[in-house]
Design a protein around this motif. Structure first.
Motif, PDB file in Angstrom:
ATOM      1  N   ALA A   1       0.815  -1.212   0.000  1.00 17.06           N
ATOM      2  CA  ALA A   1       0.000   0.000   0.000  1.00 17.06           C
ATOM      3  C   ALA A   1       0.849   1.263   0.000  1.00 17.06           C
ATOM      4  N   ALA A   2       2.065   1.188   0.576  1.00 16.87           N
ATOM      5  CA  ALA A   2       2.897   2.380   0.718  1.00 16.87           C
ATOM      6  C   ALA A   2       3.747   2.662  -0.509  1.00 16.87           C
ATOM      7  N   TRP A   3       4.286   1.631  -1.144  1.00 13.55           N
ATOM      8  CA  TRP A   3       5.189   1.864  -2.270  1.00 13.55           C
ATOM      9  C   TRP A   3       4.536   2.642  -3.409  1.00 13.55           C
ATOM     10  N   PRO A   4       3.296   2.347  -3.801  1.00  9.69           N
ATOM     11  CA  PRO A   4       2.684   3.182  -4.852  1.00  9.69           C
ATOM     12  C   PRO A   4       2.572   4.649  -4.446  1.00  9.69           C
ATOM     13  N   ARG A   5       2.341   4.930  -3.156  1.00  9.59           N
ATOM     14  CA  ARG A   5       2.233   6.316  -2.720  1.00  9.59           C
ATOM     15  C   ARG A   5       3.604   6.988  -2.696  1.00  9.59           C
ATOM     16  N   LEU A   6       4.643   6.227  -2.358  1.00 11.80           N
ATOM     17  CA  LEU A   6       5.989   6.787  -2.428  1.00 11.80           C
ATOM     18  C   LEU A   6       6.361   7.162  -3.858  1.00 11.80           C
ATOM     19  N   LEU A   7       5.887   6.384  -4.819  1.00  9.55           N
ATOM     20  CA  LEU A   7       6.219   6.591  -6.229  1.00  9.55           C
ATOM     21  C   LEU A   7       5.226   7.493  -6.949  1.00  9.55           C
ATOM     22  N   ASP A   8       4.260   8.030  -6.210  1.00  6.66           N
ATOM     23  CA  ASP A   8       3.248   8.930  -6.791  1.00  6.66           C
ATOM     24  C   ASP A   8       2.444   8.252  -7.899  1.00  6.66           C
ATOM     25  N   LEU A   9       2.103   7.000  -7.716  1.00  4.23           N
ATOM     26  CA  LEU A   9       1.271   6.306  -8.701  1.00  4.23           C
ATOM     27  C   LEU A   9      -0.182   6.698  -8.511  1.00  4.23           C
ATOM     28  N   ASP A  10      -0.860   6.922  -9.610  1.00  9.79           N
ATOM     29  CA  ASP A  10      -2.265   7.307  -9.574  1.00  9.79           C
ATOM     30  C   ASP A  10      -3.110   6.086  -9.216  1.00  9.79           C
ATOM     31  N   PRO A  11      -3.832   6.118  -8.085  1.00 10.59           N
ATOM     32  CA  PRO A  11      -4.627   4.937  -7.715  1.00 10.59           C
ATOM     33  C   PRO A  11      -5.814   4.691  -8.638  1.00 10.59           C
ATOM     34  N   LEU A  12      -6.228   5.724  -9.397  1.00 12.39           N
ATOM     35  CA  LEU A  12      -7.383   5.586 -10.288  1.00 12.39           C
ATOM     36  C   LEU A  12      -6.978   5.224 -11.715  1.00 12.39           C
ATOM     37  N   ALA A  13      -5.694   5.207 -11.998  1.00 16.07           N
ATOM     38  CA  ALA A  13      -5.239   4.892 -13.351  1.00 16.07           C
ATOM     39  C   ALA A  13      -5.451   3.413 -13.650  1.00 16.07           C
ATOM     40  N   HIS A  14      -5.680   3.136 -14.922  1.00 18.91           N
ATOM     41  CA  HIS A  14      -5.850   1.744 -15.345  1.00 18.91           C
ATOM     42  C   HIS A  14      -4.523   1.010 -15.248  1.00 18.91           C
ATOM     43  N   ARG A  15      -4.550  -0.153 -14.620  1.00 20.58           N
ATOM     44  CA  ARG A  15      -3.358  -0.978 -14.465  1.00 20.58           C
ATOM     45  C   ARG A  15      -3.536  -2.260 -15.263  1.00 20.58           C
ATOM     46  N   PRO A  16      -2.846  -2.394 -16.372  1.00 15.58           N
ATOM     47  CA  PRO A  16      -3.026  -3.587 -17.212  1.00 15.58           C
ATOM     48  C   PRO A  16      -2.424  -4.821 -16.556  1.00 15.58           C
ATOM     49  N   ASP A  17      -2.901  -5.943 -16.973  1.00 15.85           N
ATOM     50  CA  ASP A  17      -2.335  -7.213 -16.537  1.00 15.85           C
ATOM     51  C   ASP A  17      -1.072  -7.505 -17.354  1.00 15.85           C
ATOM     52  N   PRO A  18       0.005  -7.961 -16.712  1.00 16.20           N
ATOM     53  CA  PRO A  18       1.233  -8.224 -17.476  1.00 16.20           C
ATOM     54  C   PRO A  18       1.037  -9.197 -18.628  1.00 16.20           C
ATOM     55  N   SER A  19       0.141 -10.165 -18.456  1.00 18.64           N
ATOM     56  CA  SER A  19      -0.068 -11.138 -19.526  1.00 18.64           C
ATOM     57  C   SER A  19      -0.635 -10.501 -20.783  1.00 18.64           C
ATOM     58  N   GLU A  20      -1.271  -9.316 -20.658  1.00 18.68           N
ATOM     59  CA  GLU A  20      -1.847  -8.630 -21.806  1.00 18.68           C
ATOM     60  C   GLU A  20      -0.822  -7.794 -22.565  1.00 18.68           C
ATOM     61  N   CYS A  21       0.371  -7.620 -21.980  1.00 17.55           N
ATOM     62  CA  CYS A  21       1.376  -6.723 -22.559  1.00 17.55           C
ATOM     63  C   CYS A  21       2.549  -7.461 -23.192  1.00 17.55           C
ATOM     64  N   ILE A  22       2.479  -8.768 -23.224  1.00 16.36           N
ATOM     65  CA  ILE A  22       3.625  -9.553 -23.676  1.00 16.36           C
ATOM     66  C   ILE A  22       3.649  -9.634 -25.201  1.00 16.36           C
ATOM     67  N   ARG A  23       4.815  -9.368 -25.755  1.00 11.22           N
ATOM     68  CA  ARG A  23       5.076  -9.550 -27.182  1.00 11.22           C
ATOM     69  C   ARG A  23       6.436 -10.217 -27.323  1.00 11.22           C
ATOM     70  N   ALA A  24       6.809 -10.529 -28.533  1.00 10.45           N
ATOM     71  CA  ALA A  24       8.131 -11.122 -28.780  1.00 10.45           C
ATOM     72  C   ALA A  24       9.213 -10.128 -28.378  1.00 10.45           C
ATOM     73  N   HIS A  25      10.219 -10.635 -27.651  1.00  9.96           N
ATOM     74  CA  HIS A  25      11.283  -9.751 -27.170  1.00  9.96           C
ATOM     75  C   HIS A  25      12.636 -10.396 -27.478  1.00  9.96           C
ATOM     76  N   PRO A  26      13.620  -9.603 -27.899  1.00  8.63           N
ATOM     77  CA  PRO A  26      14.920 -10.193 -28.277  1.00  8.63           C
ATOM     78  C   PRO A  26      15.652 -10.852 -27.112  1.00  8.63           C
ATOM     79  N   ASP A  27      15.361 -10.450 -25.877  1.00  7.32           N
ATOM     80  CA  ASP A  27      16.037 -11.037 -24.713  1.00  7.32           C
ATOM     81  C   ASP A  27      15.198 -12.116 -24.045  1.00  7.32           C
ATOM     82  N   ALA A  28      14.225 -12.645 -24.761  1.00 11.14           N
ATOM     83  CA  ALA A  28      13.316 -13.614 -24.148  1.00 11.14           C
ATOM     84  C   ALA A  28      14.050 -14.861 -23.654  1.00 11.14           C
ATOM     85  N   ASP A  29      15.017 -15.342 -24.420  1.00 14.17           N
ATOM     86  CA  ASP A  29      15.746 -16.553 -24.013  1.00 14.17           C
ATOM     87  C   ASP A  29      16.571 -16.308 -22.753  1.00 14.17           C
TER      88      ASP A  29
END
Length: 433
Positions: free
Chosen positions: A89-117
């Motif tokens: 609960a504290a780390w997002p406030r230390l980093l000034d993260l907007d609590p109302l902003a949309h937070r995507p799921d990591p699985s939705e952001c994955i694409r092919a990456h050159p460092d995947a291996d």
């Protein structure tokens, strides 16, 4: 009169030395050189040094608006934010993260990456060195590794200018474990940390970062010229501190609670603060280093080792004293080689720390007030009172809801009993009962 801390550390004869004392850690240098004496709390970081209890921290985090200096004071106390639940609960406030902003799921952001291996290889070796994760069974560790892999790749895919390095997955795994499996929150926190604190580590190469690491020796030279000269004669370079800086010590410490405690401080401090903590560790191991043969191998090994047990609170207090005495601009002036271009991001104050008072200066000021036996500042007392008042209001509303529900229940029971008596039928009374 009592001898000053530096004289007590030096003893009746011989050079200065640093190590655990009855009060914690004492760092001093030989007579005639620049000196800094740091004598701090006991090695165990006792509970009495914790002005903010877990309930008080929880109440503060329930407030809609909290002053950053209040969060800094909590992060720099013994134990930091105390529990992983409060850290999430504290780390997002230390980093000034907007609590109302949309937070995507990591699985939705994955694409092919050159460092995947490379990421796959590092993740398959991860989540085993923490003592808390060694008891996991195979399926549980496999699920956590899948979440970690998705988190690392998602951060890199969402930020194409960032490049993976070995050690970044250690930072991600710490955040993921502290967030309790909340992958969306972990993605937001890691992105902010990568953008504001680890930018130099995520460049295409470590050219800029190695220049920043060279500031470690000028810092040691200011604090302990004899140790600095010994390291120079041995041929050791400051690269032994590289794993500490790029992973925020998460690769080298096997206790998740201690690593999370360090993250509390790093998130509320200047991005270069891990380098000051590295200097505090080296000076703490001064006797062991100077006892080695003046050769590269033994000295490098001694510098790379963390003390065991780790006097975490004492080392952090020492690092704060070093930062306050030799802030980054003064180190850059002392350093003989120019840094950049580009200008290292580790020398810049990130947006979430851009206030009138620097975090390290605030921590040292708070420590001095405490050591002098004075009460915390009026701002901290007001914050604590506001949190306690909010807790009383919440409890009052909850108590009112409980009494209201009890009254409604009694009223319904009375109505049912009246109907039963009016109807006069035994079957109706049994049905009501």
């Amino acid at each position: 009169p009592a001898d000053p801390p530096a004289a007590r550390a030096r003893g009746p004869a011989g050079p200065a030395r640093a190590g655990p004392t009855a009060r914690g850690i004492a760092v001093a240098v030989e007579a005639g050189g620049a000196s800094i004496g740091v004598e701090e709390e006991p090695l165990g970081a006792p509970e009495e040094m914790r002005w903010w209890s877990a309930d008080a921290v929880r109440d503060v985090l329930l407030l809609e608006s909290v002053d950053k200096e209040v969060l800094w004071s909590i992060a720099n106390q013994s134990g930091g934010f105390i529990t992983h639940e409060l850290r999430a609960a504290a780390w997002p406030r230390l980093l000034d993260l907007d609590p109302l902003a949309h937070r995507p799921d990591p699985s939705e952001c994955i694409r092919a990456h050159p460092d995947a291996d490379l990421i796959e290889c590092d993740v398959n070796r991860s989540l085993t060195h923490f003592t808390q994760s060694r008891k996991w069974r195979g399926p549980q560790r496999a699920r956590r590794r899948t979440a970690l892999r998705q988190l690392v790749v998602a951060v890199l895919c969402r930020n194409p200018d960032m490049h993976y390095y070995q050690g970044f997955h250690d930072v991600c795994s710490t955040v993921l474990l502290v967030c309790g499996g909340d992958d969306r929150l972990a993605l937001a926190v890691v992105e902010a940390v990568a953008r504001d604190c680890l930018r130099d580590c995520l460049r295409p190469n470590f050219h800029v970062l190695t220049g920043v690491l060279e500031l470690l020796f000028p810092l040691l030279n200011q604090c302990d010229p004899r140790l600095y000269a010994f390291l120079r004669r041995s041929g050791v370079e400051p690269f032994f501190a590289l794993p500490w800086v790029i992973s925020w010590f998460s690769h080298s410490i096997d206790d998740l609670d201690e690593v999370a405690r360090l993250f509390d401080v790093f998130l509320s401090s200047h991005p270069l603060f891990p380098l000051y903590l590295s200097a505090a560790v080296v000076m703490y191991r001064r006797r062991e280093i100077l006892a080695c043969p003046c050769e590269f191998g033994p000295v490098h090994m001694a510098c790379s080792a963390l003390p065991s047990p780790l006097p975490l609170h004492a080392l952090l207090s020492s690092a704060h004293g070093l930062f306050f005495s030799y802030p980054p601009p003064s180190l850059v002036r002392i350093h003989t080689r120019p840094l950049g271009p580009p200008t290292p991001a580790l020398l810049l104050i990130p947006p979430h720390l851009s206030t009138a008072t620097s975090p390290a200066e605030w921590a040292v000021r708070l420590r001095r007030r405490r050591d002098a036996g004075r009460q915390p500042t009026a701002k901290l007392r007001r914050a604590k009172w506001a949190a306690e008042g909010a807790r009383r209001r919440v409890r009052g509303r909850e108590s009112g809801r409980e009494w209201g529900g009890w009254a409604v229940g009694v009223g319904l029971a009375a109505v049912a009993a009246g109907l039963a008596m009016t109807m006069g039928g035994e079957w109706w009374a049994e049905l009501v009962v």
